[in-house]
Motif scaffolding. Structure first.
Motif, PDB file in Angstrom:
ATOM      1  N   GLY A  30      20.057  20.077 -17.473  1.00 34.69           N
ATOM      2  CA  GLY A  30      19.832  20.163 -18.911  1.00 34.69           C
ATOM      3  C   GLY A  30      21.095  20.092 -19.742  1.00 34.69           C
ATOM      4  O   GLY A  30      21.073  20.443 -20.919  1.00 34.69           O
ATOM      5  N   ALA A  31      22.208  19.665 -19.142  1.00 36.75           N
ATOM      6  CA  ALA A  31      23.476  19.608 -19.863  1.00 36.75           C
ATOM      7  C   ALA A  31      23.409  18.587 -20.996  1.00 36.75           C
ATOM      8  O   ALA A  31      22.725  17.570 -20.906  1.00 36.75           O
ATOM      9  N   GLN A  32      24.145  18.882 -22.083  1.00 38.81           N
ATOM     10  CA  GLN A  32      24.204  18.001 -23.236  1.00 38.81           C
ATOM     11  C   GLN A  32      25.534  17.251 -23.237  1.00 38.81           C
ATOM     12  O   GLN A  32      26.453  17.564 -22.468  1.00 38.81           O
ATOM     13  N   SER A  33      25.605  16.256 -24.120  1.00 40.08           N
ATOM     14  CA  SER A  33      26.809  15.421 -24.132  1.00 40.08           C
ATOM     15  C   SER A  33      28.054  16.218 -24.531  1.00 40.08           C
ATOM     16  O   SER A  33      29.158  15.921 -24.077  1.00 40.08           O
ATOM     17  N   ASN A  34      27.898  17.283 -25.368  1.00 46.67           N
ATOM     18  CA  ASN A  34      29.061  18.078 -25.768  1.00 46.67           C
ATOM     19  C   ASN A  34      29.521  19.036 -24.678  1.00 46.67           C
ATOM     20  O   ASN A  34      30.508  19.750 -24.855  1.00 46.67           O
ATOM     21  N   GLN A  35      28.797  19.091 -23.553  1.00 46.03           N
ATOM     22  CA  GLN A  35      29.181  19.949 -22.435  1.00 46.03           C
ATOM     23  C   GLN A  35      29.912  19.160 -21.346  1.00 46.03           C
ATOM     24  O   GLN A  35      30.243  19.740 -20.317  1.00 46.03           O
ATOM     25  N   ILE A  36      30.144  17.885 -21.546  1.00 51.14           N
ATOM     26  CA  ILE A  36      30.774  17.042 -20.540  1.00 51.14           C
ATOM     27  C   ILE A  36      32.168  16.666 -21.017  1.00 51.14           C
ATOM     28  O   ILE A  36      32.347  16.151 -22.128  1.00 51.14           O
ATOM     29  N   ASP A  37      33.172  16.924 -20.169  1.00 52.79           N
ATOM     30  CA  ASP A  37      34.559  16.608 -20.488  1.00 52.79           C
ATOM     31  C   ASP A  37      35.027  15.514 -19.533  1.00 52.79           C
ATOM     32  O   ASP A  37      35.168  15.756 -18.324  1.00 52.79           O
ATOM     33  N   LEU A  38      35.256  14.308 -20.079  1.00 51.82           N
ATOM     34  CA  LEU A  38      35.698  13.175 -19.261  1.00 51.82           C
ATOM     35  C   LEU A  38      37.169  12.838 -19.489  1.00 51.82           C
ATOM     36  O   LEU A  38      37.647  11.802 -19.019  1.00 51.82           O
ATOM     37  N   SER A  39      37.876  13.705 -20.201  1.00 48.54           N
ATOM     38  CA  SER A  39      39.267  13.398 -20.531  1.00 48.54           C
ATOM     39  C   SER A  39      40.159  13.366 -19.296  1.00 48.54           C
ATOM     40  O   SER A  39      41.182  12.690 -19.290  1.00 48.54           O
ATOM     41  N   GLY A  40      39.787  14.098 -18.232  1.00 51.06           N
ATOM     42  CA  GLY A  40      40.611  14.127 -17.028  1.00 51.06           C
ATOM     43  C   GLY A  40      40.232  13.071 -16.013  1.00 51.06           C
ATOM     44  O   GLY A  40      40.747  13.091 -14.888  1.00 51.06           O
ATOM     45  N   LEU A  41      39.354  12.163 -16.353  1.00 54.17           N
ATOM     46  CA  LEU A  41      38.917  11.134 -15.414  1.00 54.17           C
ATOM     47  C   LEU A  41      40.055  10.169 -15.136  1.00 54.17           C
ATOM     48  O   LEU A  41      40.680   9.650 -16.066  1.00 54.17           O
ATOM     49  N   GLY A  42      40.320   9.926 -13.841  1.00 53.72           N
ATOM     50  CA  GLY A  42      41.372   8.993 -13.450  1.00 53.72           C
ATOM     51  C   GLY A  42      40.829   7.585 -13.317  1.00 53.72           C
ATOM     52  O   GLY A  42      40.213   7.052 -14.237  1.00 53.72           O
ATOM     53  N   ALA A  43      41.041   6.977 -12.146  1.00 54.37           N
ATOM     54  CA  ALA A  43      40.559   5.617 -11.907  1.00 54.37           C
ATOM     55  C   ALA A  43      39.034   5.624 -11.786  1.00 54.37           C
ATOM     56  O   ALA A  43      38.422   6.596 -11.334  1.00 54.37           O
ATOM     57  N   LEU A  44      38.436   4.504 -12.189  1.00 49.49           N
ATOM     58  CA  LEU A  44      36.972   4.381 -12.155  1.00 49.49           C
ATOM     59  C   LEU A  44      36.619   2.956 -11.749  1.00 49.49           C
ATOM     60  O   LEU A  44      37.127   1.986 -12.339  1.00 49.49           O
ATOM     61  N   ASP A  45      35.766   2.832 -10.727  1.00 48.56           N
ATOM     62  CA  ASP A  45      35.245   1.519 -10.349  1.00 48.56           C
ATOM     63  C   ASP A  45      33.721   1.582 -10.319  1.00 48.56           C
ATOM     64  O   ASP A  45      33.115   2.573 -10.739  1.00 48.56           O
ATOM     65  N   THR A  46      33.098   0.505  -9.822  1.00 49.65           N
ATOM     66  CA  THR A  46      31.634   0.434  -9.837  1.00 49.65           C
ATOM     67  C   THR A  46      31.011   1.544  -9.000  1.00 49.65           C
ATOM     68  O   THR A  46      30.015   2.152  -9.398  1.00 49.65           O
ATOM     69  N   ALA A  47      31.587   1.815  -7.817  1.00 45.80           N
ATOM     70  CA  ALA A  47      31.054   2.872  -6.952  1.00 45.80           C
ATOM     71  C   ALA A  47      31.153   4.229  -7.641  1.00 45.80           C
ATOM     72  O   ALA A  47      30.206   5.035  -7.614  1.00 45.80           O
ATOM     73  N   GLY A  48      32.306   4.501  -8.273  1.00 44.37           N
ATOM     74  CA  GLY A  48      32.457   5.771  -8.977  1.00 44.37           C
ATOM     75  C   GLY A  48      31.534   5.871 -10.174  1.00 44.37           C
ATOM     76  O   GLY A  48      30.989   6.949 -10.470  1.00 44.37           O
ATOM     77  N   ALA A  49      31.331   4.768 -10.874  1.00 43.93           N
ATOM     78  CA  ALA A  49      30.415   4.782 -12.009  1.00 43.93           C
ATOM     79  C   ALA A  49      28.991   5.084 -11.564  1.00 43.93           C
ATOM     80  O   ALA A  49      28.249   5.801 -12.245  1.00 43.93           O
ATOM     81  N   SER A  50      28.582   4.558 -10.393  1.00 42.48           N
ATOM     82  CA  SER A  50      27.238   4.860  -9.891  1.00 42.48           C
ATOM     83  C   SER A  50      27.115   6.335  -9.538  1.00 42.48           C
ATOM     84  O   SER A  50      26.064   6.943  -9.765  1.00 42.48           O
ATOM     85  N   ARG A  51      28.197   6.934  -8.982  1.00 40.99           N
ATOM     86  CA  ARG A  51      28.169   8.371  -8.693  1.00 40.99           C
ATOM     87  C   ARG A  51      28.116   9.184  -9.989  1.00 40.99           C
ATOM     88  O   ARG A  51      27.416  10.198 -10.060  1.00 40.99           O
ATOM     89  N   LEU A  52      28.832   8.729 -10.996  1.00 41.74           N
ATOM     90  CA  LEU A  52      28.820   9.441 -12.277  1.00 41.74           C
ATOM     91  C   LEU A  52      27.431   9.379 -12.901  1.00 41.74           C
ATOM     92  O   LEU A  52      26.947  10.371 -13.470  1.00 41.74           O
TER      93      LEU A  52
END
Length: 386
Positions: free
Chosen positions: A51-73
């Protein structure tokens, strides 16, 4: 209180207001298995993660991102929440935002396909029936509209002899009529012989072989000659009309004619329609003569009914109205075959595959409509006592 505070990739701070999920580290194919374990652990420890909302998610510390990581996210957050996090106000770069949206769209499509595959056979059947009915409705509306357009052009041209294209009409009569005489005569002759043989076989059990003459005459004058000829012309002529007009459309010749101020209806449809109006009644008459002749040959060879007796019975017992009933159907069938063949030609999209598809469609539609109209006509004439 922080659950999983030492985690390298995910952290859930339940003490914050509101509680916050921090995403950090490299979300790439190298960490795919580790990300799966982190997501499973976090879901087991945090009950209200779904039930988390968009204001509860912090993506500022995200490093590298590829297709596999995006699917996990997306597996962690869900497609809808991930789309809310992306956009103009997102902390992600433009490239990562586009990657996340693309993977979200792909996963949404995959989910829809899997949902469609789980539908029952009854739903699939109803969907196919509904789709077929919609196609039938569109075909019927297109045919009615094209018929009205052709009739309008015909009435506008018929009283203006200067606009008649005599050369085109004569050329089409030769192609659709004269060249089709041998195959029409041969087909009706063989069918007439078969009808006479089968009729004689059945009637002989009742001592009524002489009525084979009536059977052959009635069947060919009223039904078989015009029906067999129309079916043959539907396969031979309607397909030719579609292929010719479709090839012209694929080569943009019809567009060139419009640019020159020429009407495609006057140029292509009316000559073919006029030619078939002339050809089909003549071919129907040829079919009647050939079918009756085939029946007469069988009667002479197998039933000892001489040609003189055959003609005598035919003259005395067969009324003129049967011939008129059969001939009255020929112009109707000619109109239907010409209209469907030309309409399918104009539907060609511009490729060789489209030409073949619409040529097949014109043959099937023409034969179906011809048989349907013949059945309705037979019922009408029977009820009227004609």
């Amino acid at each position: 209180m922080t659950s999983g505070a030492n985690s390298r990739l995910l952290a859930w701070d339940s003490a914050a207001t509101p509680p916050k999920l921090t995403v950090r580290g490299d979300w790439t194919l190298d960490n795919y298995a580790a990300l799966g374990r982190e997501i499973a652990r976090l879901r087991a420890e945090v009950a209200d993660l779904a039930g988390a909302q968009s204001n509860q998610i912090d993506l500022s510390g995200l490093g590298a991102l590829d297709t596999a990581g995006a699917s996990r996210l997306l597996e962690l957050l869900g497609v809808e929440l991930a789309r809310k996090l992306s956009g103009p106000d997102s902390v992600l770069t433009t490239e990562r935002d586009a990657l996340l949206r693309t993977v979200a769209d792909a996963m949404s499509t995959t989910g829809k396909i899997q949902h469609m595959r789980r539908r029952s056979a009854a739903i699939e059947l109803l969907e196919r029936i509904g789709h077929a009915m919609e196609i039938f409705r569109q075909q019927a509306l297109a045919l009615l509209g094209f018929t009205g357009l052709t009739l309008q052009a015909l009435t506008h041209t018929i009283f203006r002899p200067r606009r008649w294209r005599i050369t085109s009409v004569v050329a089409q009569i030769e192609e659709t009529g004269l060249n089709a005489v041998p195959i029409v005569a041969l087909l009706n002759f063989m069918v007439g012989a078969v009808i006479a043989f089968l009729g004689a076989t059945v009637l002989a059990n009742f001592g009524a072989s002489i009525y084979t003459v009536n059977l052959v005459a009635y069947s060919f004058l009223r039904e078989l000659a015009v029906l067999l000829t129309a079916i043959l012309m539907a396969g031979r002529t309607a397909s030719a009309f579609t292929a010719q007009i479709g090839s012209m459309k694929a080569n943009e010749e019809i567009d060139a004619a419009r640019m020159l101020g020429l009407s495609p209806v006057d140029l292509l449809i009316l000559p073919r329609l006029s030619a078939l109006f002339v050809s089909l009644p003549i071919l129907t008459f040829v079919g009647m003569i050939s079918g009756i002749f085939g029946g007469g040959v069988v009667c002479a060879l197998a039933l000892d009914i001489s040609p003189a007796m055959f003609l005598s019975i035919f003259q005395e017992q067969i009324e003129l109205r049967h011939f008129l009933v059969g001939m009255s159907k020929a112009p109707v069938f000619a109109f239907v075959i010409a209209i469907i063949g030309c309409l399918e030609g104009f539907k060609v999209s511009g490729s060789a595959l489209s030409v073949g598809q619409h040529t097949t469609s014109s043959v099937v539609q023409s034969i179906f409509v011809v048989i349907l109209l013949d059945a309705l006509g037979a019922l009408f004439f029977m009820e009227m006592g004609w």
